[in-house]
Every structure is written in structure tokens, then in C-alpha cells.
Design a protein around this motif. Structure first.
Motif, PDB file in Angstrom:
ATOM      1  N   ARG A  46      -5.135  14.015  -1.211  1.00 25.37           N
ATOM      2  CA  ARG A  46      -4.916  13.323  -2.489  1.00 25.37           C
ATOM      3  C   ARG A  46      -3.432  13.112  -2.750  1.00 25.37           C
ATOM      4  O   ARG A  46      -3.020  12.151  -3.389  1.00 25.37           O
ATOM      5  N   GLU A  72      -9.292  16.418  -0.903  1.00 24.96           N
ATOM      6  CA  GLU A  72      -8.402  16.914  -1.960  1.00 24.96           C
ATOM      7  C   GLU A  72      -7.006  17.193  -1.404  1.00 24.96           C
ATOM      8  O   GLU A  72      -6.009  16.912  -2.054  1.00 24.96           O
ATOM      9  N   VAL A 119     -12.364  20.228  -8.827  1.00 26.46           N
ATOM     10  CA  VAL A 119     -12.327  19.029  -7.992  1.00 26.46           C
ATOM     11  C   VAL A 119     -13.726  18.458  -7.851  1.00 26.46           C
ATOM     12  O   VAL A 119     -13.955  17.274  -8.089  1.00 26.46           O
TER      13      VAL A 119
END
Length: 168
Positions: free
Chosen positions: A11, A8, A142
Motif C-alpha cells: 500500500r 497491505e 485492514v
């Protein structure tokens, strides 16, 4: 879970990466493996023994032995994006301490354009880490990491304009 958090973080360009409540460094290890320059990665840990352990295990990183409630006092270039990764147990901390830490984290990310806060919880996957978010900000779930013991949910608090498609 550490790999989910690191993915994440990657990302988008994390800008300046700040980890609060690093503990023994399980998440730090996954974040450090991401290749971010060490001068753009700061670790904050309140417990002096854990801070010493982190300094020993991650000598290239800046490890600050201080409370997460001081995170907003870090000097960050005004135009730098900040990705704040929190391992703070907000739901089980004393309420006043949790509130001070949340306020400091929110103060930091709201003053830095395009920033975000990544927080995980061990609560039910539909329970957000905390409810009071600034106007124009939203939680995005997420992932739920069921193989983690205990199972955990990773959340990202982001400006609405920067929200990624839902990932469940």
C-alpha cells in the motif's frame, strides 16, 4: 490471508521489510513475490528448524535465527521507513514473552519515521492485537479474512498522521 498482508505491505513503500515469526514461510512467500529487493527484506524466526527451512526456501533473503524480542537491535539506517510484519501469536504466547516482543517491535517502529507494524490475529475481528500503543499511534483494521481457517483479522499500527482511510 498472506495475499491480504502482502497487499497491505505494498500500500505504501515498505522501506525495509522485516518479518518476525515467519514459521514455515507462508507469508514470506507472498511478501517475496512482491518484488522488493532482497537486501531490503529480513526474516526473523526463533525456531532453528524453521529458520533452516526458510533459508533453504528463500536463499536470497537474510534469515536470522533469533527471538522477535531482539528485533529492535537490528541496524537500520536512521531515515529508513520500516514495515514490520508480525506472525507472532501474541494472544497465546506467555505474557512476559509477548510483552518483550511487543516492546521490541514498538521500539523499532517508533524510532524509524513513517514506519508501521502489520499484525494479524485469530481473535474476534474487533479485538486489537494489543492495547498499549505509544501516543500518536493507532490500530487500523485492514481486513477480516473469513475464508482463512481459522478466520483472521489483519491490523496495521501506524502513526496517526499516516493513517489511511478505513478498510473493512
Amino acid at each position: 490471508m498472506a495475499q491480504t498482508i502482502a497487499k497491505e505491505v505494498r500500500r505504501a513503500d515498505p522501506g525495509v521489510l522485516i518479518e518476525v515469526g515467519a514459521g514455515t514461510g507462508a507469508i514470506t512467500r507472498a511478501l517475496a513475490a512482491g518484488g522488493l529487493a532482497s537486501d531490503r527484506f529480513v526474516v526473523i524466526e526463533r525456531d532453528p528448524d524453521f529458520a533452516r527451512l526458510l533459508r533453504r526456501n528463500f536463499p536470497a533473503l537474510e534469515v536470522l535465527n533469533r527471538c522477535a524480542s531482539s528485533v529492535n537491535s537490528l541496524v537500520v539506517d536512521a531515515l529508513s521507513v520500516v514495515t514490520l510484519v508480525s506472525s507472532l501469536p501474541l494472544m497465546s504466547m506467555p505474557k512476559a514473552e509477548a510483552r518483550q516482543s511487543v516492546e521490541a517491535m514498538l521500539a523499532l517502529i517508533t524510532r524509524q519515521p513513517g514506519s508501521r507494524l502489520i499484525q494479524y490475529t485469530y481473535a474476534a475481528p474487533h479485538l486489537q492485537p494489543f492495547k498499549s500503543v505509544p501516543p500518536g499511534w493507532r490500530w487500523r483494521r485492514v481486513a477480516s479474512v473469513w475464508i482463512n481457517l481459522p478466520p483472521a483479522t489483519v491490523w496495521s499500527l501506524e502513526p496517526v498522521a499516516h493513517m489511511a482511510p478505513h478498510a473493512y
